[in-house]
Design an enzyme around this catalytic site. Structure first.
Site, PDB file in Angstrom:
ATOM      1  N   SER A 168       0.825  -1.218   0.000  1.00 42.87           N
ATOM      2  CA  SER A 168       0.000   0.000   0.000  1.00 42.87           C
ATOM      3  C   SER A 168       0.849   1.254   0.000  1.00 42.87           C
ATOM      4  O   SER A 168       1.960   1.265   0.559  1.00 42.87           O
ATOM      5  CB  SER A 168      -0.861  -0.017   1.268  1.00 42.87           C
ATOM      6  OG  SER A 168      -1.469   1.239   1.465  1.00 42.87           O
ATOM      7  N   TYR A 204      -1.549   0.087  10.246  1.00 40.57           N
ATOM      8  CA  TYR A 204      -1.852  -0.563   8.962  1.00 40.57           C
ATOM      9  C   TYR A 204      -0.670  -0.412   7.996  1.00 40.57           C
ATOM     10  O   TYR A 204      -0.173  -1.396   7.439  1.00 40.57           O
ATOM     11  CB  TYR A 204      -3.124   0.048   8.341  1.00 40.57           C
ATOM     12  CG  TYR A 204      -3.299  -0.354   6.905  1.00 40.57           C
ATOM     13  CD1 TYR A 204      -3.622  -1.670   6.577  1.00 40.57           C
ATOM     14  CD2 TYR A 204      -3.098   0.560   5.868  1.00 40.57           C
ATOM     15  CE1 TYR A 204      -3.742  -2.053   5.251  1.00 40.57           C
ATOM     16  CE2 TYR A 204      -3.219   0.182   4.540  1.00 40.57           C
ATOM     17  CZ  TYR A 204      -3.539  -1.130   4.243  1.00 40.57           C
ATOM     18  OH  TYR A 204      -3.644  -1.509   2.927  1.00 40.57           O
ATOM     19  N   LYS A 261       2.145  -3.279   6.394  1.00 41.86           N
ATOM     20  CA  LYS A 261       2.432  -3.475   4.960  1.00 41.86           C
ATOM     21  C   LYS A 261       3.928  -3.319   4.695  1.00 41.86           C
ATOM     22  O   LYS A 261       4.500  -4.052   3.871  1.00 41.86           O
ATOM     23  CB  LYS A 261       1.613  -2.497   4.119  1.00 41.86           C
ATOM     24  CG  LYS A 261       0.137  -2.850   4.076  1.00 41.86           C
ATOM     25  CD  LYS A 261      -0.081  -4.191   3.378  1.00 41.86           C
ATOM     26  CE  LYS A 261      -1.516  -4.645   3.403  1.00 41.86           C
ATOM     27  NZ  LYS A 261      -1.702  -5.946   2.718  1.00 41.86           N
TER      28      LYS A 261
HETATM   29  N1  UFG Z   1     -12.300  12.129   2.446  1.00 43.34           N
HETATM   30  C1  UFG Z   1     -13.224  13.119   2.648  1.00 43.34           C
HETATM   31  N2  UFG Z   1     -14.439  12.760   3.150  1.00 43.34           N
HETATM   32  C2  UFG Z   1     -14.769  11.472   3.440  1.00 43.34           C
HETATM   33  C3  UFG Z   1     -13.810  10.478   3.228  1.00 43.34           C
HETATM   34  C4  UFG Z   1     -12.574  10.831   2.717  1.00 43.34           C
HETATM   35  O1  UFG Z   1     -12.977  14.296   2.414  1.00 43.34           O
HETATM   36  O2  UFG Z   1     -15.897  11.228   3.901  1.00 43.34           O
HETATM   37  C5  UFG Z   1     -10.991  12.482   1.878  1.00 43.34           C
HETATM   38  C6  UFG Z   1      -9.833  12.106   2.752  1.00 43.34           C
HETATM   39  O3  UFG Z   1      -9.574  13.118   3.680  1.00 43.34           O
HETATM   40  C7  UFG Z   1      -8.732  11.909   1.713  1.00 43.34           C
HETATM   41  C8  UFG Z   1      -9.476  11.413   0.479  1.00 43.34           C
HETATM   42  O4  UFG Z   1     -10.826  11.754   0.680  1.00 43.34           O
HETATM   43  O5  UFG Z   1      -8.153  13.143   1.431  1.00 43.34           O
HETATM   44  C9  UFG Z   1      -9.369   9.921   0.293  1.00 43.34           C
HETATM   45  O6  UFG Z   1      -9.726   9.308   1.520  1.00 43.34           O
HETATM   46  P1  UFG Z   1      -9.916   7.724   1.671  1.00 43.34           P
HETATM   47  O7  UFG Z   1     -10.294   7.496   3.097  1.00 43.34           O
HETATM   48  O8  UFG Z   1     -10.814   7.212   0.610  1.00 43.34           O
HETATM   49  O9  UFG Z   1      -8.474   7.149   1.325  1.00 43.34           O
HETATM   50  P2  UFG Z   1      -7.036   7.459   1.967  1.00 43.34           P
HETATM   51  O10 UFG Z   1      -6.284   8.276   0.967  1.00 43.34           O
HETATM   52  O11 UFG Z   1      -7.128   7.971   3.332  1.00 43.34           O
HETATM   53  O12 UFG Z   1      -6.450   5.990   2.069  1.00 43.34           O
HETATM   54  C10 UFG Z   1      -6.541   5.062   1.002  1.00 43.34           C
HETATM   55  C11 UFG Z   1      -6.816   3.673   1.549  1.00 43.34           C
HETATM   56  C12 UFG Z   1      -5.661   3.208   2.397  1.00 43.34           C
HETATM   57  C13 UFG Z   1      -4.411   3.297   1.585  1.00 43.34           C
HETATM   58  C14 UFG Z   1      -4.214   4.667   1.019  1.00 43.34           C
HETATM   59  C15 UFG Z   1      -3.027   4.665   0.105  1.00 43.34           C
HETATM   60  O13 UFG Z   1      -8.003   3.684   2.317  1.00 43.34           O
HETATM   61  O14 UFG Z   1      -5.868   1.884   2.785  1.00 43.34           O
HETATM   62  O15 UFG Z   1      -5.356   5.078   0.273  1.00 43.34           O
HETATM   63  O16 UFG Z   1      -2.902   5.829  -0.605  1.00 43.34           O
HETATM   64  F1  UFG Z   1      -3.371   2.987   2.355  1.00 43.34           F
END
Ligand code: UFG
Length: 321
Positions: free
Chosen positions: A119, A143, A147
């Site tokens: 990841s 997490y 990884k």
């Molecule tokens: N976000 C929002 N509102 C929400 C949910 C998310 O604004 O309700 C934003 C987050 O702040 C972030 C973006 O959308 O900026 C993406 O958020 P996600 O939670 O979808 O994904 P992340 O980038 O936090 O993490 C994902 C996976 C992880 C992985 C990572 C690697 O969930 O498991 O990408 O880049 F490790």
């Protein structure tokens, strides 16, 4: 030839399993069915097992022999970042001990091709435009740690035995290759936006004061069908004798902000997705976008589906449910 796919009943694992099957490869599904769906893997033989349990290597050994397994694609893992902070022992046990058990069974069975699902969470908060595989990894949650430790374990195993392996660092996986394999867990941005839109409730945007063009966080969204293809390329690559690298980013190489995703999804839905700005979420890097130079030059892989296609496929799957 048979490839064992652990986590095959999951969202990403099922896309990998079906793509392998389309390529004429036999698939042995391995899954504990704690989060996976049986409907995604009806056509494959299934070994239902929690890979972290002591008996796992023995069970896998028997299954590898019975099905003449030649390679393993290992996706089975826990992947909720927040949960990993609350339950680190569970995450290390499932993600690291589970991996060690798979590698043990492979070594005992003479199965020597391995693709590991890693990841971009291994990078932590890198302050660069495009993150290359040589970037120093400093994960900021258990997490991401599991990884990274997993990658180290895989690398050590390649040095101590005949194992050939690559680790694929997934960026933000979204969309669906076929509606029946869609992500049914509402944990990431695209499924959350879809659900809020269906409920008629504004979706939260976590922070709009980041140092990015529109102030919202930038990520690298990669279509799950493209990601699945990267696994097939990786398996082919492992057949070659001149393997110069073992870790690859899997992303599109382009950044999209939270608002870009909201707009793309609005286009796909044909209606505005309402949002409300909320405070920043802890641990969010402002920008995390892959350099895809290595995977494109070594594996000949690049993403072929853009953000609009990701959103269209997600909408289509949601409407088919
Ligand atoms: N976000 C929002 N509102 C929400 C949910 C998310 O604004 O309700 C934003 C987050 O702040 C972030 C973006 O959308 O900026 C993406 O958020 P996600 O939670 O979808 O994904 P992340 O980038 O936090 O993490 C994902 C996976 C992880 C992985 C990572 C690697 O969930 O498991 O990408 O880049 F490790």
């Amino acid at each position: 030839m048979t490839v064992a796919v652990t986590g095959a009943a999951g969202y990403i694992g099922s896309h990998v399993a079906h793509l392998l099957a389309e390529a004429g490869i036999h698939v042995l599904a391995v899954d504990d069915m704690s989060a996976g769906l049986g409907s995604r893997i009806e056509q494959f033989p299934l070994v239902e097992i929690d890979l972290a349990r002591d008996e796992a290597p023995g069970v896998l050994r028997a299954a590898f022999a019975q099905h003449q397994v030649r390679a393993v694609v290992h996706l089975a893992a826990r992947k909720a970042v927040g949960e990993s902070v609350e339950q680190p022992m569970r995450y290390y046990s499932q993600n690291v001990t589970g991996l060690a058990n798979v590698l043990t069974a492979m070594q005992q069975s003479g199965v020597d091709r391995f693709v590991f699902s890693s990841s971009a969470a291994t990078y932590g908060m890198p302050d660069v435009d495009l993150v290359s595989e040589d970037q120093r990894c400093e994960p900021i949650n258990p997490y991401g740690e599991t990884k990274l430790v997993g990658e180290w374990l895989v690398r050590a195993a390649t040095r101590s035995s005949d194992l050939r392996a690559v680790s694929l660092r997934y960026f933000n996986v979204a969309g669906t290759g076929r509606p029946e394999l869609a992500d049914t867990v509402v944990a990431n941005l695209v499924p959350i936006l879809l659900q809020r839109a269906a409920e008629g409730v504004p979706a939260a945007v976590f922070g709009d004061d980041y140092p990015t063009p529109d102030g919202t966080c930038v990520r690298d969204y990669v279509h799950v069908a493209d990601l699945a293809e990267a696994h097939v390329r990786a398996l082919t690559y492992l057949e070659r004798d001149d393997r110069p690298h073992d870790v690859f980013n899997v992303g599109s190489g382009t950044g999209a902000s939270v608002m870009d995703v909201v707009e793309a999804l609005s286009r796909a839905l044909g209606q505005e997705v309402a949002t409300v700005v909320e405070p920043r979420r802890a641990g969010d890097p402002p920008r995390l976008v892959a350099s895809v130079e290595r995977i494109s030059s070594v594996l000949g892989w690049h993403a072929t589906r853009d953000l609009d296609e990701i959103c269209r496929s997600a909408v289509e799957a949601a409407r088919a449910r």
